[in-house]
Write a protein that holds these residues in place. Structure first.
Motif, short mmCIF file in Angstrom:
data_model
loop_
_atom_site.label_atom_id
_atom_site.label_comp_id
_atom_site.label_asym_id
_atom_site.label_seq_id
_atom_site.Cartn_x
_atom_site.Cartn_y
_atom_site.Cartn_z
N ALA A 67 66.61 -18.13 -23.78
CA ALA A 67 65.60 -17.16 -24.19
C ALA A 67 65.62 -16.00 -23.20
CB ALA A 67 64.21 -17.79 -24.24
N LEU A 68 65.85 -14.81 -23.70
CA LEU A 68 65.84 -13.59 -22.88
C LEU A 68 64.51 -12.92 -23.16
CD1 LEU A 68 67.45 -11.72 -20.97
CD2 LEU A 68 68.43 -10.64 -23.00
N THR A 69 63.57 -13.02 -22.23
CA THR A 69 62.18 -12.67 -22.52
C THR A 69 61.63 -11.60 -21.60
OG1 THR A 69 61.24 -14.36 -21.05
CG2 THR A 69 61.82 -15.05 -23.27
N HIS A 70 60.72 -10.82 -22.14
CA HIS A 70 59.94 -9.88 -21.34
C HIS A 70 58.47 -10.29 -21.50
CE1 HIS A 70 59.77 -6.16 -18.99
NE2 HIS A 70 58.62 -5.93 -19.60
N LEU A 71 58.13 -11.42 -20.89
CA LEU A 71 56.79 -11.98 -20.99
C LEU A 71 56.11 -12.10 -19.63
CD1 LEU A 71 57.49 -14.90 -23.53
CD2 LEU A 71 56.40 -12.70 -24.02
N GLY A 72 56.88 -12.53 -18.63
CA GLY A 72 56.33 -12.67 -17.29
C GLY A 72 55.56 -13.97 -17.11
N ILE A 73 55.07 -14.16 -15.90
CA ILE A 73 54.30 -15.36 -15.57
C ILE A 73 52.94 -15.00 -14.97
CG2 ILE A 73 56.33 -16.85 -15.28
CD1 ILE A 73 56.14 -16.41 -12.26
N SER A 74 52.49 -13.78 -15.21
CA SER A 74 51.22 -13.33 -14.65
C SER A 74 50.04 -14.07 -15.26
CB SER A 74 51.04 -11.82 -14.90
OG SER A 74 49.74 -11.40 -14.53
N GLU A 75 49.10 -14.45 -14.42
CA GLU A 75 47.90 -15.12 -14.91
C GLU A 75 47.05 -14.21 -15.79
OE1 GLU A 75 45.78 -16.69 -11.60
OE2 GLU A 75 47.35 -18.13 -11.04
N HIS A 98 58.99 -8.65 -16.73
CA HIS A 98 57.67 -8.09 -17.01
C HIS A 98 56.70 -8.22 -15.85
CE1 HIS A 98 54.44 -6.39 -19.27
NE2 HIS A 98 53.79 -7.50 -19.47
N SER A 99 56.61 -9.38 -15.21
CA SER A 99 55.64 -9.54 -14.13
C SER A 99 56.24 -9.29 -12.75
CB SER A 99 55.01 -10.94 -14.17
OG SER A 99 56.00 -11.95 -14.10
#
Length: 504
Positions: A206-214, A237-238
């Motif tokens: 999975a190539l994602t632009h989601l991040g892990i930010s709370e 993203h994050s």
């Protein structure tokens, strides 16, 4: 001589060698280089800590010589951010990444900053696909600049790569840039795509632009927790630096910071159609001091810069102090550059107050001469400045919204002028702002104030929905032009932090 025994021994040896060869043939190694959130930091930069694309290309070329199977992926926020990209609306970045043989890119929220028509043109001129499986149109029409996934084969091993774009794009680019688009739930989408791919490929990425930010509703960690069957998530993203990767269930998540400060790579071993080993690594910029820059990439970058130099090298003024536009600063508190920008907006539009989103400030400026290129780098989005009318109640609501994600480094954090306010960072979101003063007097919720802002926020960008219906009093052109004019008129500038925003 016993020929029967000799024949059996020879046959046994042949079988052992054949079996050994078969086992070796079924073991395939794949290296995946990855970057994210480069924001067009193309060149090596001591101040930003960037290694630049030329050194990255040298490292990737070396990897391609050492490894038979190599893939190169970009997790988004690629085409926008620095003058080298903004002047030609991403074309320079497309050309450079083509030369670097990028395999695929997922769309970040800032990759929409030039609008969908330009994104279509960039897709047509690029030799690598734009991936975003969770992106669709409200009218059901096909999106001409994206595809859901790609499948590549390495020594008989099939690798599927699918993309996921953050739903935050709907408000983390100008809303007009995503008109007619739907950013579907990435978890539901990922489940559907993995189900489709599992019979077609051996490895799922999975190539994602989601991040892990709370502060995000959807994260890559959630995808890994809820969607089985993904071997690797290459995320962005994050802007996190994930040393050694992060294992969530059976999925490895990797992210390489920001601004080309790191080049990530993941080594996969695939045996009998299954990933038997996965090893994540990061190459930091400080480890590349002795790495020579790739000649071709360096030459192309130099030519682009020479073509742009007539515009970017013009000096607009001076600053007696360093102007702080660091991401971690402008998204969590008051900075002197945030004060300078909002002061310029308020002066230009002659308003009671000014407010701009910290996420719109993208760089710092060193003490000394300020060039046009530096201002464009600080304010790269082409936003316009405008004055609106807001009730005191709506202005307070805007400040509440602006600090709602604190201490997360979210772009909605406000930089202000003509306003002083206090907030409790530990209080429940929506009930954080304690006191507000406008023009030195306590805010009156029933009064009407004129507020300078930018067109992104006026359209509800970064979630400032209370601005959408506010009447526009006047407009003042590009935000970067407003700042350049103010610097020229007040040079040398020396803004300070003035306790406009007090965190309790």
């Amino acid at each position: 001589m016993n020929f029967k025994k000799l024949s059996i021994a020879l046959l046994t040896l042949v079988l052992v060698m054949t079996l050994s060869f078969t086992v070796l043939a079924e073991e395939v190694e794949l290296r995946i280089y990855h970057v994210n959130d480069v924001h067009s930091r193309v060149e090596e930069d001591d101040y930003a800590g960037s290694m630049g694309y030329a050194k990255m290309e040298t490292l990737i070329k070396q990897g391609r010589k050492e490894k038979e199977n190599v893939m190169f992926l970009d997790a988004g926020d690629t085409f926008h951010g620095q003058t080298i990209a903004n002047i030609n609306e991403g074309e320079a970045i497309s050309h450079i990444l083509d030369l670097m043989d990028l395999d695929a890119l997922t769309l970040g929220n800032h990759d929409f900053n030039y609008g969908q028509d330009r994104l279509k043109e960039l897709a047509q001129m690029s030799n690598f696909p734009f991936l975003a499986a969770n992106l669709s149109r409200k009218d059901g029409e096909e999106i001409p600049y994206t595809q859901d996934y790609i499948i590549k084969e390495y020594n008989g091993v099939k690798v599927g790569v699918f993309g996921l774009a953050t739903p935050e794009t709907s408000y983390k680019t100008h809303p007009k840039n995503v008109e007619g688009l739907v950013f579907n739930n990435p978890i539901i989408t990922a489940n559907a795509v993995v189900n489709e791919l599992e019979s077609k490929v051996d490895v799922v990425i999975a190539l994602t632009h989601l991040g892990i930010s709370e502060g995000s509703k959807y994260t890559s960690k959630m995808v890994a927790e809820e969607v089985p069957g993904i071997d690797l998530i290459v995320d962005g993203h994050s802007h996190n630096v994930i040393e050694g990767g992060m294992m969530v269930n059976d999925t490895m998540i990797v992210m390489a910071g920001e601004y080309s400060k790191y080049l990530g790579y993941v080594d996969l071993t695939i045996e009998n159609g299954e990933v038997s080993n996965i090893d994540a690594n990061l190459i930091p910029r400080e480890d590349t001091k002795n790495v020579e820059k790739d000649y071709i990439i360096s030459t192309v970058v130099d030519r682009i810069n020479r073509a742009n130099q007539a515009i970017t090298s013009q000096v607009v003024g001076r600053t007696a102090v360093e102007l702080n536009g660091a991401r971690g600063s402008v998204r969590t508190g008051e900075t002197n550059l945030g004060n300078l920008i909002t002061d310029a907006m308020r002066a230009k539009l002659d308003t009671d107050a000014a407010i701009t989103n910290g996420g719109g400030i993208r760089a710092s400026i060193d003490q000394g001469e300020i060039t046009q290129g530096e201002v464009i780098t600080v304010l790269p989005f082409g936003n316009t400045a405008m004055a609106i009318k807001l009730s005191g109640a709506d202005l307070k609501a805007a400040l509440e919204h602006g600090v709602s994600k604190y201490p997360a480094t979210e772009g909605l954090f406000p930089q202000v002028s003509g306003i002083k306010f206090t907030f409790d960072g530990d209080a429940e979101a929506g009930n954080r702002v304690q006191q507000v003063w406008v023009g030195g007097e306590k805010l009156d919720p029933d009064a009407v104030y004129t507020v300078a802002t930018n067109d992104f926020m006026k359209a509800g960008g970064d979630g400032y929905t209370m601005f959408k219906e506010a009447p526009i009093v006047k407009e003042a052109g590009g935000l970067e032009e407003v700042l350049m004019d103010y610097i020229a008129a007040n040079s040398p500038v020396a803004p300070e932090t003035e306790a406009r925003i007090l965190i309790k």
